[in-house]
Design a protein around this motif. Structure first.
Motif, PDB file in Angstrom:
ATOM      1  N   GLU A  94       0.853  -1.182   0.000  1.00  0.00           N
ATOM      2  CA  GLU A  94       0.000   0.000   0.000  1.00  0.00           C
ATOM      3  C   GLU A  94       0.892   1.236   0.000  1.00  0.00           C
ATOM      4  OE1 GLU A  94      -2.919  -0.002   3.034  1.00  0.00           O
ATOM      5  OE2 GLU A  94      -3.741  -1.958   2.480  1.00  0.00           O
ATOM      6  N   ARG A  95       1.313   1.618  -1.173  1.00  0.00           N
ATOM      7  CA  ARG A  95       2.244   2.728  -1.280  1.00  0.00           C
ATOM      8  C   ARG A  95       1.517   4.056  -1.136  1.00  0.00           C
ATOM      9  NH1 ARG A  95       5.703   0.921  -6.638  1.00  0.00           N
ATOM     10  NH2 ARG A  95       6.676  -0.946  -5.762  1.00  0.00           N
ATOM     11  N   PRO A  96       2.189   5.048  -0.579  1.00  0.00           N
ATOM     12  CA  PRO A  96       1.580   6.382  -0.514  1.00  0.00           C
ATOM     13  C   PRO A  96       1.441   6.975  -1.909  1.00  0.00           C
ATOM     14  CG  PRO A  96       3.861   6.437   0.262  1.00  0.00           C
ATOM     15  CD  PRO A  96       3.506   4.997   0.088  1.00  0.00           C
ATOM     16  N   LEU A  97       0.464   7.870  -2.040  1.00  0.00           N
ATOM     17  CA  LEU A  97       0.163   8.493  -3.325  1.00  0.00           C
ATOM     18  C   LEU A  97       0.803   9.865  -3.462  1.00  0.00           C
ATOM     19  CD1 LEU A  97      -3.693   7.834  -3.612  1.00  0.00           C
ATOM     20  CD2 LEU A  97      -1.905   6.635  -4.877  1.00  0.00           C
ATOM     21  N   ILE A  98       1.283  10.164  -4.666  1.00  0.00           N
ATOM     22  CA  ILE A  98       1.615  11.546  -5.019  1.00  0.00           C
ATOM     23  C   ILE A  98       0.878  11.852  -6.325  1.00  0.00           C
ATOM     24  CG2 ILE A  98       3.823  11.669  -3.831  1.00  0.00           C
ATOM     25  CD1 ILE A  98       5.246  11.162  -6.415  1.00  0.00           C
ATOM     26  N   GLY A  99       0.557  13.127  -6.536  1.00  0.00           N
ATOM     27  CA  GLY A  99      -0.215  13.525  -7.700  1.00  0.00           C
ATOM     28  C   GLY A  99       0.606  14.332  -8.690  1.00  0.00           C
ATOM     29  N   PHE A 100       0.248  14.233  -9.958  1.00  0.00           N
ATOM     30  CA  PHE A 100       0.863  15.036 -11.010  1.00  0.00           C
ATOM     31  C   PHE A 100      -0.252  15.641 -11.852  1.00  0.00           C
ATOM     32  CE2 PHE A 100       3.127  14.959 -15.359  1.00  0.00           C
ATOM     33  CZ  PHE A 100       3.560  16.271 -15.202  1.00  0.00           C
ATOM     34  N   ILE A 101      -0.308  16.968 -11.890  1.00  0.00           N
ATOM     35  CA  ILE A 101      -1.310  17.689 -12.682  1.00  0.00           C
ATOM     36  C   ILE A 101      -0.587  18.436 -13.798  1.00  0.00           C
ATOM     37  CG2 ILE A 101      -3.075  19.481 -12.662  1.00  0.00           C
ATOM     38  CD1 ILE A 101      -3.577  18.828  -9.728  1.00  0.00           C
ATOM     39  N   ILE A 102      -0.996  18.179 -15.027  1.00  0.00           N
ATOM     40  CA  ILE A 102      -0.352  18.824 -16.177  1.00  0.00           C
ATOM     41  C   ILE A 102      -1.431  19.347 -17.107  1.00  0.00           C
ATOM     42  CG2 ILE A 102      -0.165  16.631 -17.448  1.00  0.00           C
ATOM     43  CD1 ILE A 102       2.518  17.718 -18.589  1.00  0.00           C
ATOM     44  N   ILE A 130      -2.486  10.851 -12.016  1.00  0.00           N
ATOM     45  CA  ILE A 130      -2.271  11.918 -13.004  1.00  0.00           C
ATOM     46  C   ILE A 130      -3.600  12.509 -13.438  1.00  0.00           C
ATOM     47  CG2 ILE A 130      -1.282  12.439 -15.272  1.00  0.00           C
ATOM     48  CD1 ILE A 130       0.239   9.660 -14.861  1.00  0.00           C
ATOM     49  N   LYS A 131      -3.605  13.822 -13.630  1.00  0.00           N
ATOM     50  CA  LYS A 131      -4.785  14.508 -14.183  1.00  0.00           C
ATOM     51  C   LYS A 131      -4.328  15.521 -15.209  1.00  0.00           C
ATOM     52  CE  LYS A 131      -9.286  15.384 -14.171  1.00  0.00           C
ATOM     53  NZ  LYS A 131      -9.333  16.083 -15.472  1.00  0.00           N
ATOM     54  N   GLU A 141      -8.396  23.218 -10.436  1.00  0.00           N
ATOM     55  CA  GLU A 141      -8.864  23.313  -9.055  1.00  0.00           C
ATOM     56  C   GLU A 141      -9.562  22.016  -8.623  1.00  0.00           C
ATOM     57  OE1 GLU A 141     -11.242  26.810  -8.674  1.00  0.00           O
ATOM     58  OE2 GLU A 141      -9.501  28.148  -8.600  1.00  0.00           O
ATOM     59  N   ARG A 142     -10.389  21.462  -9.525  1.00  0.00           N
ATOM     60  CA  ARG A 142     -11.078  20.208  -9.209  1.00  0.00           C
ATOM     61  C   ARG A 142     -10.080  19.076  -8.996  1.00  0.00           C
ATOM     62  NH1 ARG A 142     -13.486  17.821 -12.808  1.00  0.00           N
ATOM     63  NH2 ARG A 142     -14.833  16.540 -11.528  1.00  0.00           N
ATOM     64  N   ALA A 143      -9.035  19.060  -9.817  1.00  0.00           N
ATOM     65  CA  ALA A 143      -8.024  18.006  -9.699  1.00  0.00           C
ATOM     66  C   ALA A 143      -7.317  18.074  -8.350  1.00  0.00           C
ATOM     67  CB  ALA A 143      -7.008  18.128 -10.838  1.00  0.00           C
ATOM     68  N   ILE A 144      -6.974  19.287  -7.927  1.00  0.00           N
ATOM     69  CA  ILE A 144      -6.307  19.450  -6.635  1.00  0.00           C
ATOM     70  C   ILE A 144      -7.223  18.979  -5.511  1.00  0.00           C
ATOM     71  CG2 ILE A 144      -5.381  21.140  -5.001  1.00  0.00           C
ATOM     72  CD1 ILE A 144      -4.501  22.789  -7.467  1.00  0.00           C
ATOM     73  N   GLN A 145      -8.474  19.395  -5.560  1.00  0.00           N
ATOM     74  CA  GLN A 145      -9.428  18.986  -4.521  1.00  0.00           C
ATOM     75  C   GLN A 145      -9.591  17.465  -4.492  1.00  0.00           C
ATOM     76  OE1 GLN A 145     -12.842  21.234  -5.719  1.00  0.00           O
ATOM     77  NE2 GLN A 145     -12.063  23.181  -4.925  1.00  0.00           N
ATOM     78  N   LYS A 153       0.187  12.566  -0.705  1.00  0.00           N
ATOM     79  CA  LYS A 153       1.175  13.095   0.241  1.00  0.00           C
ATOM     80  C   LYS A 153       1.887  14.328  -0.300  1.00  0.00           C
ATOM     81  CE  LYS A 153       0.232   9.738   3.002  1.00  0.00           C
ATOM     82  NZ  LYS A 153      -0.610  10.009   4.196  1.00  0.00           N
ATOM     83  N   GLY A 154       1.885  14.470  -1.620  1.00  0.00           N
ATOM     84  CA  GLY A 154       2.554  15.607  -2.240  1.00  0.00           C
ATOM     85  C   GLY A 154       2.066  15.777  -3.661  1.00  0.00           C
ATOM     86  N   LEU A 155       2.381  16.930  -4.266  1.00  0.00           N
ATOM     87  CA  LEU A 155       1.844  17.271  -5.588  1.00  0.00           C
ATOM     88  C   LEU A 155       2.920  17.876  -6.476  1.00  0.00           C
ATOM     89  CD1 LEU A 155      -0.658  17.650  -7.465  1.00  0.00           C
ATOM     90  CD2 LEU A 155      -0.910  19.926  -6.438  1.00  0.00           C
ATOM     91  N   ILE A 156       2.998  17.362  -7.710  1.00  0.00           N
ATOM     92  CA  ILE A 156       3.795  17.977  -8.775  1.00  0.00           C
ATOM     93  C   ILE A 156       2.810  18.570  -9.765  1.00  0.00           C
ATOM     94  CG2 ILE A 156       5.469  17.573 -10.624  1.00  0.00           C
ATOM     95  CD1 ILE A 156       6.452  15.142  -8.994  1.00  0.00           C
ATOM     96  N   VAL A 157       3.031  19.813 -10.173  1.00  0.00           N
ATOM     97  CA  VAL A 157       2.046  20.464 -11.036  1.00  0.00           C
ATOM     98  C   VAL A 157       2.723  21.384 -12.043  1.00  0.00           C
ATOM     99  CG1 VAL A 157       1.671  22.306  -9.335  1.00  0.00           C
ATOM    100  CG2 VAL A 157      -0.067  21.872 -11.066  1.00  0.00           C
ATOM    101  N   THR A 158       2.212  21.345 -13.278  1.00  0.00           N
ATOM    102  CA  THR A 158       2.546  22.351 -14.283  1.00  0.00           C
ATOM    103  C   THR A 158       1.359  23.294 -14.368  1.00  0.00           C
ATOM    104  OG1 THR A 158       3.886  20.787 -15.555  1.00  0.00           O
ATOM    105  CG2 THR A 158       3.133  22.740 -16.706  1.00  0.00           C
ATOM    106  N   PRO A 159       1.438  24.476 -13.725  1.00  0.00           N
ATOM    107  CA  PRO A 159       0.278  25.384 -13.687  1.00  0.00           C
ATOM    108  C   PRO A 159      -0.166  25.792 -15.088  1.00  0.00           C
ATOM    109  CG  PRO A 159       1.975  26.081 -12.134  1.00  0.00           C
ATOM    110  CD  PRO A 159       2.591  25.024 -13.004  1.00  0.00           C
ATOM    111  N   ILE A 160      -1.458  26.060 -15.232  1.00  0.00           N
ATOM    112  CA  ILE A 160      -1.988  26.420 -16.548  1.00  0.00           C
ATOM    113  C   ILE A 160      -1.482  27.788 -16.976  1.00  0.00           C
ATOM    114  CG2 ILE A 160      -4.065  25.026 -16.175  1.00  0.00           C
ATOM    115  CD1 ILE A 160      -5.622  27.634 -15.804  1.00  0.00           C
TER     116      ILE A 160
END
Length: 372
Positions: A94-102, A130-131, A141-145, A153-160
């Motif tokens: 059960e690995r922790p999750l990190i998110g990537f929004i691009i 990924i979103k 904003e919806r993706a972050i929520q 646990k953390g987020l990598i993002v390429t802002p629009i």
């Protein structure tokens, strides 16, 4: 060893204790020493020592180091250590999750970045979700929520493109949630950002054209307002003229092309852009050199030139992130961003934050100019 991360170090130190190479009270190698000895990152060695401390195998004393705990011997203790290893490996399921929004990704830029982030996340034993926002602020904003609800646990993002900040992003930053921006930064927001030196890169492209004998050079781009990547590319283009002692004609800056923005990839805006480019070519027939801020802008320009019955050999087009042709040769002279390194650094810096380490606000990744 990096691929196995801290479990290998964990088991190795247990083995040394079992074999009597390390006894109660003995000092265990430091994070730095372990990292250098086994060729792993400090993050890996730190996590291994933290897990050993949690299991009661070692004691970590501030300012002195780590030491084998009293009463650690073979036999019954070894059985407990084996059980601890089993539990550790079970936890890994059960690995922790990190998110990537691009905003968007394509063959010319983004796909390799995505692959690199996914691979490096796996190396660090995190699962990546990924979103793609397609340039929509609401979707971002919806993706972050959503990601926060899922327990990332953390987020990598390429802002629009084209915004001062996203309220949800700002909230995460103010809450000191682990965040890394990749491919751009937002002014005034103290967030760790990994990106290419776009100013220097655009300057390199423009100076290349000047060196080829051009003094009438146009710059083609989507609107650059509030998007650090595009702002710096325009700035690099203008600085090249100053550096080379040439006069910049502001009329040669065409920065209202919107067809390549992720929210406009339906074709309508591209047709409008092509008309704009055609009018420019007809108004300034002496301009034969172009710096395109993006590969898709460069291809639009080439298509318009061809549609006018002109030879592409009369023009010189340079851009960012070009693809190769069917022979494997670059279609345009271009800046090649190191997406693999960007992805690796973004994940490493995020994981460092997860371990409570201080990280730099800027991490500049070197680029290369590839000559056609």
């Amino acid at each position: 060893m990096e691929g196995h991360l801290y479990e290998q170090l964990y088991k190795h130190i247990l083995h040394e204790i079992k074999e009597g190479q390390l006894k109660a009270g003995d000092r265990v190698s430091s994070e730095k020493e372990l990292a250098e000895r086994f060729g792993v990152s400090r993050i890996t060695s730190k996590k291994a020592l933290e897990k050993l401390a949690e299991a009661g195998v070692i004691k970590r004393i501030q300012g002195k180091g780590s030491f084998v705990a009293d009463g650690i011997r073979g036999g019954l203790e070894h059985k407990r250590h084996s059980e601890e290893i089993t539990n550790l490996e079970s936890d890994e399921k059960e690995r922790p999750l990190i998110g990537f929004i691009i905003s968007n990704f394509s063959d010319e830029f983004g796909l390799q970045l995505l692959r690199s982030i996914e691979k490096q996340s796996t190396e660090h034993k995190y699962d990546l979700i990924i979103k793609r926002t397609r340039g929509s602020r609401d979707e971002e904003e919806r993706a972050i929520q959503l990601f926060v609800r899922l327990g990332i646990k953390g987020l990598i993002v390429t802002p629009i493109h084209g915004q001062h900040y996203n309220a949800e992003l700002l909230r995460l930053v103010l809450d000191k949630f682990p965040v890394v921006f990749v491919d751009r930064y937002l002014k005034g927001i103290p967030v760790c950002s990994v990106y290419t030196d776009n100013k220097k890169a655009a300057q390199d492209l423009t100076i290349h054209l000047i060196g080829r004998g051009h003094d009438k050079i146009a710059f083609l781009s989507p609107p650059e307002e509030n998007t650090s990547t595009l702002e710096e590319r325009l700035l690099g283009y203008t600085l090249a003229f100053t550096q080379e002692g040439l006069k910049l004609n502001q009329d040669y800056c065409l920065t209202n092309l919107k067809g390549t923005l992720p929210m406009n990839l339906d074709g309508t805006a591209i047709d409008s852009d092509k008309e704009t480019i055609q009018r420019f070519l007809e108004q300034y027939p002496d301009v034969k050199a172009f710096v395109a801020s993006e590969f898709l802008v460069a291809t639009m320009l080439a298509q318009v030139i061809d549609s006018l019955g002109k030879s592409l050999d009369e023009y010189e087009i340079v851009c960012f992130d070009s693809l190769n042709d069917y022979l494997g040769k670059p279609i345009f002279t271009h800046i090649q961003q190191d997406e693999r390194r960007m992805g690796e650094e973004a994940v490493d810096l995020l994981v460092s934050q997860l371990f409570g380490e201080a990280v730099p606000e800027q991490r500049i990744i070197e680029h290369r100019i590839i000559i056609k």
